[in-house]
Design a protein around this motif. Structure first.
Motif, PDB file in Angstrom:
ATOM      1  N   VAL A  73     -14.565  32.538  15.397  1.00 58.12           N
ATOM      2  CA  VAL A  73     -14.577  32.526  13.928  1.00 58.12           C
ATOM      3  C   VAL A  73     -14.408  33.939  13.369  1.00 58.12           C
ATOM      4  O   VAL A  73     -13.509  34.196  12.551  1.00 58.12           O
ATOM      5  CB  VAL A  73     -15.854  31.854  13.391  1.00 58.12           C
ATOM      6  CG1 VAL A  73     -15.911  31.962  11.865  1.00 58.12           C
ATOM      7  CG2 VAL A  73     -15.914  30.403  13.825  1.00 58.12           C
ATOM      8  N   PRO A  74     -15.259  34.931  13.745  1.00 61.49           N
ATOM      9  CA  PRO A  74     -15.028  36.296  13.229  1.00 61.49           C
ATOM     10  C   PRO A  74     -13.701  36.894  13.699  1.00 61.49           C
ATOM     11  O   PRO A  74     -13.113  37.709  12.988  1.00 61.49           O
ATOM     12  CB  PRO A  74     -16.227  37.090  13.762  1.00 61.49           C
ATOM     13  CG  PRO A  74     -16.766  36.297  14.886  1.00 61.49           C
ATOM     14  CD  PRO A  74     -16.499  34.864  14.546  1.00 61.49           C
ATOM     15  N   ILE A  75     -13.230  36.482  14.915  1.00 66.32           N
ATOM     16  CA  ILE A  75     -11.925  36.987  15.357  1.00 66.32           C
ATOM     17  C   ILE A  75     -10.829  36.506  14.404  1.00 66.32           C
ATOM     18  O   ILE A  75      -9.954  37.291  13.988  1.00 66.32           O
ATOM     19  CB  ILE A  75     -11.636  36.546  16.803  1.00 66.32           C
ATOM     20  CG1 ILE A  75     -12.534  37.292  17.783  1.00 66.32           C
ATOM     21  CG2 ILE A  75     -10.165  36.783  17.151  1.00 66.32           C
ATOM     22  CD1 ILE A  75     -12.393  36.831  19.230  1.00 66.32           C
ATOM     23  N   PHE A  76     -10.867  35.221  14.042  1.00 63.88           N
ATOM     24  CA  PHE A  76      -9.867  34.705  13.101  1.00 63.88           C
ATOM     25  C   PHE A  76      -9.999  35.382  11.736  1.00 63.88           C
ATOM     26  O   PHE A  76      -9.001  35.703  11.083  1.00 63.88           O
ATOM     27  CB  PHE A  76     -10.036  33.189  12.961  1.00 63.88           C
ATOM     28  CG  PHE A  76      -9.094  32.576  11.972  1.00 63.88           C
ATOM     29  CD1 PHE A  76      -7.745  32.451  12.247  1.00 63.88           C
ATOM     30  CD2 PHE A  76      -9.557  32.144  10.723  1.00 63.88           C
ATOM     31  CE1 PHE A  76      -6.870  31.910  11.321  1.00 63.88           C
ATOM     32  CE2 PHE A  76      -8.688  31.599   9.800  1.00 63.88           C
ATOM     33  CZ  PHE A  76      -7.345  31.474  10.099  1.00 63.88           C
ATOM     34  N   VAL A  77     -11.245  35.621  11.313  1.00 60.60           N
ATOM     35  CA  VAL A  77     -11.466  36.328  10.029  1.00 60.60           C
ATOM     36  C   VAL A  77     -10.837  37.718  10.086  1.00 60.60           C
ATOM     37  O   VAL A  77     -10.182  38.178   9.130  1.00 60.60           O
ATOM     38  CB  VAL A  77     -12.976  36.408   9.730  1.00 60.60           C
ATOM     39  CG1 VAL A  77     -13.240  37.347   8.552  1.00 60.60           C
ATOM     40  CG2 VAL A  77     -13.526  35.023   9.431  1.00 60.60           C
ATOM     41  N   MET A  78     -11.007  38.434  11.218  1.00 59.53           N
ATOM     42  CA  MET A  78     -10.402  39.771  11.350  1.00 59.53           C
ATOM     43  C   MET A  78      -8.886  39.708  11.268  1.00 59.53           C
ATOM     44  O   MET A  78      -8.246  40.547  10.622  1.00 59.53           O
ATOM     45  CB  MET A  78     -10.820  40.401  12.685  1.00 59.53           C
ATOM     46  CG  MET A  78     -12.244  40.915  12.718  1.00 59.53           C
ATOM     47  SD  MET A  78     -12.550  41.945  14.175  1.00 59.53           S
ATOM     48  CE  MET A  78     -12.268  40.790  15.480  1.00 59.53           C
ATOM     49  N   VAL A  79      -8.297  38.703  11.920  1.00 60.43           N
ATOM     50  CA  VAL A  79      -6.838  38.571  11.913  1.00 60.43           C
ATOM     51  C   VAL A  79      -6.339  38.370  10.492  1.00 60.43           C
ATOM     52  O   VAL A  79      -5.378  39.018  10.040  1.00 60.43           O
ATOM     53  CB  VAL A  79      -6.403  37.412  12.832  1.00 60.43           C
ATOM     54  CG1 VAL A  79      -4.922  37.100  12.633  1.00 60.43           C
ATOM     55  CG2 VAL A  79      -6.673  37.765  14.293  1.00 60.43           C
ATOM     56  N   VAL A  80      -7.000  37.469   9.743  1.00 61.65           N
ATOM     57  CA  VAL A  80      -6.591  37.222   8.348  1.00 61.65           C
ATOM     58  C   VAL A  80      -6.744  38.498   7.519  1.00 61.65           C
ATOM     59  O   VAL A  80      -5.866  38.852   6.705  1.00 61.65           O
ATOM     60  CB  VAL A  80      -7.424  36.069   7.761  1.00 61.65           C
ATOM     61  CG1 VAL A  80      -7.165  35.938   6.256  1.00 61.65           C
ATOM     62  CG2 VAL A  80      -7.110  34.766   8.470  1.00 61.65           C
TER      63      VAL A  80
END
Length: 490
Positions: A73-80
């Protein structure tokens, strides 16, 4: 608390603090999406650090698997956040690359986030190892194929960043090239490090606890530095704009003062003009008109007289009166416009005026003229002549001067008039504040020709007035009428 715990907690705290700061900036300036992107990345890194901390302290395979599932979840948030930041700050990103990057990471989040053990198909064993002075969990098990889809998503993110940085680097602009190197280079380097560290661990090449969050601190530092540079530039531009607005307000205030002063002086000049007209009318009525009336009566008596001797006496008296009236008319005409100025030129007219005004005051005015052309343009000649009249009248009638010197010369493409006297002198500042029409009219005459007027005086020290105007010559056309004046070259 171990050093690793301190590092991860400090990372999370610092990232959340930075996120709040840039969210506040974004709320104030909603069009600055790069600040929103930074805040999203910072929140993602904080979540990433806390998830890795939870994995390190997991006591069972299930708890480790839950922490590993949530880390996506935080990895996807970082990508966005990175995609939003780069798109807004660089303005050169390709939308399709951005879509591929976030969609691949979203797919990884959905698949691995729903798997019991995240990136592992299963966890065969969990053991405790010492890592950087801390007791950390380390697991073994087969890696899920979807982990490599996630790695491909990170590769697309890296390609997206490099593709967006390339036009900035090729632009040749120093600031844009620095931005491409700092942001593009840092993002690419540490994303590759973090993804590489994970790939080596999941590929079985390395056996270390997962700790990739600190790799993103330099990324945030680079992003924050570039944003702070923009904020500083915006602040400087704001201050410059405020200074310009203040200067504009001061200019407007000065313009209003000048307009008000011009209106006031215009009224005074009109009043002075009307007073002069009234004075001339009185002279015409009270002097010339009455004298002409007397001459009319004398002519009537002369017509009726039969005595030759009486007639001769009356004719002589009438001739004297006529000459007196002619002199008065000439004087009055000269006051309205000096004919000598047009007929004889500036230098000769100046000497004649100084001779007459000196004789009127019972003193000799020394006059020196050097290099003054005969055909000075009418406006230029009249300007200096009127200043000469004003200054010499003041010197002979009001200053108590015993010596008056006048110098009229040509200097470096300018005509220069200097009038000096040894009279009482006066306070120049006080006279200017009082706004006397003499000083005002002299300054306005000189200013209208693009010249300068300098007045030096003090009580008891005499007065020196210097007027400088560009030299302009008059030339005649074929039929003898004056043409437009042309400025002489130096």
């Amino acid at each position: 608390m171990s050093p690793v715990d301190v590092l991860l907690w400090a990372t999370a705290s610092a990232c959340l603090t930075l996120a709040l700061v840039h969210l506040r900036i974004w709320f104030g300036e909603r069009d600055r999406l790069s600040h929103l992107g930074f805040a999203i990345v910072a929140v993602g890194v904080a979540g990433f650090a806390l998830s890795e901390l939870r994995m390190m302290h997991a006591a069972t395979a299930d708890r480790f698997g839950m922490a590993l599932r949530l880390v996506h979840v935080p990895i996807f948030v970082m990508v966005v956040g990175i995609i939003l930041f780069v798109s807004d700050l660089f303005r050169t990103a390709r939308p399709w690359l951005a879509h591929v990057a976030w969609v691949s990471n979203l797919a990884t989040l959905v698949v691995l986030g729903s798997s019991p053990y995240g990136d592992y198909e299963r966890i065969d064993a969990i053991e405790r190892v010492r890592f950087l002075g801390a007791d950390a969990a380390l697991v073994t098990g087969p890696t899920s194929p979807w982990h490599w889809v996630g790695q491909a998503g990170f590769a697309m993110l890296t390609l997206f960043v490099l593709d967006a940085a390339r036009p900035l680097w090729r632009s040749g602009d120093a600031r844009l090239r620095r931005r491409a190197l700092l942001i593009g280079g840092t993002l690419t380097t540490f994303v590759v490090f973090a993804a590489g560290e994970a790939a080596l661990n999941f590929g079985g090449v390395m056996r270390n606890p997962l700790m990739s969050a600190p790799f993103f601190l330099p990324v945030l530092m680079a992003m924050g530095f570039e944003l702070s540079d923009d904020v500083l530039r915006a602040s400087r531009l704001t201050r410059a704009l405020q200074d310009s607005e203040a200067s504009l307000r001061q200019s407007e205030a000065r313009m209003r003062d000048v307009a008000s002063e011009a209106q006031r002086l215009s009224g005074r000049l009109i009043h002075a003009q009307e007073e002069e007209r009234s004075r001339i009318a009185r002279e015409l009525h009270d002097d010339l008109s009455q004298r002409l009336g007397v001459m009319s009566l004398q002519l009537e008596l002369l017509r009726r007289s039969s005595d030759e001797a009486t007639r001769d006496e009356q004719v002589a008296r009438l001739a004297t009166d006529i000459r007196g009236i002619a002199t008065e008319v000439h004087t009055l005409s000269h006051r309205l416009h000096p004919a000598k100025l047009d007929q004889l030129g500036l230098a000769t007219a100046a000497r004649a005026w100084c001779r007459d005004i000196g004789a009127e005051g019972g003193r000799l005015i020394e006059v020196s003229t050097t290099g003054v052309p005969a055909e000075v343009a009418p406006d230029t000649a009249l300007c200096l002549y009127r200043i000469l009249q004003e200054t010499t009248r003041n010197a002979t009638r009001h200053s108590g001067a015993t010596s008056v010197d006048v110098v009229l010369s040509q200097q470096a493409g300018q005509l220069c008039l200097v009038v000096r006297d040894d009279g009482h002198g006066f306070d120049v500042g006080q006279a200017q504040r009082a706004g006397g029409l003499g000083l005002v009219s002299m300054r306005e005459r000189v200013r209208s020709l693009g010249g300068t007027l300098a007045i030096h005086s003090a009580p008891g020290e005499g007065t020196r007035v210097e007027a400088r105007v560009p030299l302009a010559l008059r030339h005649d056309d074929a039929d003898g009428s004056p043409e437009v004046a042309t400025h002489a070259s130096t």
